[in-house]
Design a protein around this motif. Structure first.
Motif: not given
Length: 610
Positions: A422-437
């Motif tokens: 598909x050409x409709x591809x997206x980077x999707x990041x939703x985690x806040x810094x605390x959760x990512x840590x």
């Protein structure tokens, strides 16, 4: 969300070279005529001692009893994806400019505060939030602060310190072995296996987690101790730092505490957000009506033109998600949050109010939002006028759809995941810094892998604003919970495609035989054309996300259906959209080494960094 507006003018933030040379030139001849308070000099030296010589710069104004002090806050501790989502330059310090009375210092008027990044003139919305926070902090401190009070505090400290430094060493030891502050963002780790691997029960975990909230001094020459956090206070980042090293060090320390958690607090009232699944990645305004009005008055929702110009495909996707949720039979459950939109004809009232939901009026306004494709082909102001004629609430609703998105979404370039077709591809990041840590801490201990998550497009309006929640046994549950409570994932694309196709009344979890038949049919569907439109052509959309998941004992694997009961152990990475019933390769297995290599290649070219 993006908070537009600039809160300093170019003269203030950069200064005019000629006038600056003049001002510095007159210093030599006039400085002798002005009294400079010794406490001011002491506080400046304390900043240099604790941070570095380059952490503070000063400017005097000759015969004027004023001094500008620039404090340089190092923000390199922010992750690359966070700084990109927040539109800050992590390689350049944030500058706090405070203007004091040269002769009176803390006995003089409350200092004015400016916040800026010299090279980041466009869209530095985070500065507005930080300026408001530091202004409130300074006003509170100024109620009891004076030069004599500060001197007393410092003398009290010096009287405790012996020449051998015994007390100092003892306090340093306490600061290392103190328990982790208890808060929703940083819970104490209870996993006995994790404790065993770390050796010391909670010590290293706390230090790793606190990477996202601690101050950012690099090899400080002396320790700076704040007041210990109270277990009852969840907002540990609001603890008042000590005054023992002067006011300048105190406000720098406070700024360092607040910056990593700006997404957890309302950009207007600075009260902690209350969300079912915790905070999200982008800073946002809360739902309090006064904050919504202030947010509108500040003009921070006027960035729709810029978003359409720079991320039109993303805006197109956001509108499609909003429409799918609004047209769903389940809209009373899944269309969350409901818009808070100020009436453009009466700025004192809400045209769309979560307390008085009117889905029909909302649908009318959404139907009047012109296609993003049309918006990119003409003058944005002319298109806005056309929308205002159709429905005066259409453009304000579009602004809300853009500004309420709390996830970082970017259309992938040509170096995308080709196997997804598909050409409709997206980077999707939703985690806040605390959760990512916390995620990265667990990743170091247990490792991680990738898996798909399929959910109907009607659910993504909420997911982008509230996070990927554990919906099992709640009103949000759609497909049943045959394998227990948790977030459902699969390494096999066909299974997630099956889930993503369910909606619009098809809410029953399919049997194994039905899944097999459906996936066989999917494989016979012709793949999408090689040359596809930049924008979505259809309203019949399917979508799946590719997530990174921690491979700990908590991850329950039932064949190719995985259940993760710990929401902190799942982070979205990519998002794929398909039109008119078409799907990608139904035989993709994320555990295939070739597929994993391709995923890591694309990750290496994107904002997300391991």
């Amino acid at each position: 969300m993006d908070i537009k507006g600039q809160f300093w003018n170019d003269d203030d933030s950069e200064g005019d070279n000629e006038s600056e040379e003049f001002l510095y030139g007159v210093q030599g001849s006039c400085a002798a005529d002005l009294y400079r308070h010794p406490q001011l000099d002491a506080d400046i030296e304390a900043v240099k001692e604790i941070y570095s010589e380059n952490s503070v710069s000063i400017r005097e104004y000759g015969t004027i009893d004023d001094m500008d002090i620039d404090l340089h806050i190092n923000i390199s501790f922010l992750d690359e994806e966070v700084s990109t989502a927040w539109k800050v330059l992590r390689t350049e310090p944030i500058v706090l400019r405070l203007r004091f009375s040269l002769s009176q210092y803390l006995d003089g008027p409350e200092p004015s505060i400016e916040v800026f990044q010299p090279s980041n003139k466009e869209g530095f919305g985070l500065g507005l939030q930080l300026k408001k926070i530091l202004g409130m902090f300074t006003s509170q401190q100024w109620k009891h602060l004076s030069n004599d009070f500060l001197k007393t505090q410092q003398e009290k400290r010096h009287s405790w310190f012996k020449a051998s430094g015994t007390i100092k060493k003892f306090r340093a030891g306490l600061s290392i072995f103190s328990p982790i502050p208890k808060s929703p963002s940083f819970p104490v780790i209870q996993d006995s296996m994790l404790k065993g691997k770390l050796g010391v029960p909670e010590l290293r975990v706390g230090r790793l987690m606190n990477r996202s909230i601690s101050c950012t001094m690099k090899n400080p020459k002396v320790e700076v101790f704040g007041y210990p956090p109270s277990p009852q206070v969840s907002g540990h980042c609001k603890n008042i730092p000590t005054l023992e090293y002067g006011f300048l060090v105190q406000i720098m320390k406070y700024a360092e505490q607040r910056i990593p958690t700006l997404n957890e607090y309302c950009v207007v009232c600075d009260e902690q957000h209350v969300f079912q699944n915790g905070s999200m990645l982008k800073p946002a305004v809360c739902t309090r009506e006064l904050c919504v009005f202030s947010f509108y008055t500040l003009g921070v929702m006027s960035g729709a033109a810029e978003e359409v110009a720079t991320g039109a495909e993303v805006v197109d996707l956001l509108v499609a998600m909003c429409r799918a949720a609004l047209e769903s039979p389940r809209k009373s459950i899944i269309f969350e949050p409901y818009p808070s939109v100020v009436d453009p004809t009466d700025p004192k009232t809400l045209a769309f109010n979560p307390k008085k939901k009117n889905y029909e009026r909302l649908q009318k306004a959404l139907d009047s939002v012109m296609s993003i494709r049309e918006m990119t082909q003409g003058s944005y102001l002319e298109i806005k006028k056309q929308m205002d004629k159709l429905d005066p609430l259409a453009h304000p609703l579009l602004q809300w759809i853009i500004s309420s998105n709390r996830s970082h979404i970017v259309k992938l370039p040509l170096s995308r995941l080709k196997f997804m077709h598909t050409s409709h591809q997206f980077l999707l990041l939703s985690s806040p810094p605390a959760k990512e840590a916390r995620f990265r801490t667990a990743k170091k201990l247990y490792g991680s892998t990738f898996a798909f998550h399929g959910s109907h497009i009607e659910n993504w309006h909420s997911i982008l604003r509230n996070g990927l929640v554990n919906a099992s046994y709640t009103k949000l549950q759609l497909h049943g919970a045959a394998y227990g409570k948790g977030i459902y994932l699969s390494p096999i694309s066909s299974i997630s495609f099956g889930y993503s196709g369910m909606g619009k009344g098809q809410h029953r979890m399919p049997s194994k035989d039905e899944l097999v038949q459906r996936y066989n049919r999917m494989n016979t569907i012709p793949q999408a054309r090689s040359i596809q439109s930049r924008f979505l052509q259809s309203r019949n959309l399917n979508c799946i996300a590719l997530c990174e998941v921690i491979t700990s004992k908590d991850l329950q694997k039932h064949g190719n259906i995985w259940v993760c009961p710990v929401s902190d152990h799942v982070c979205t990475r990519f998002f794929f959209v398909y039109e008119d019933g078409q799907v990608g390769d139904a035989n993709i297995n994320t555990q295939d080494p070739k597929i994993q290599k391709e995923i890591m290649r694309v990750i290496g070219t994107q904002v997300y960094t391991n």
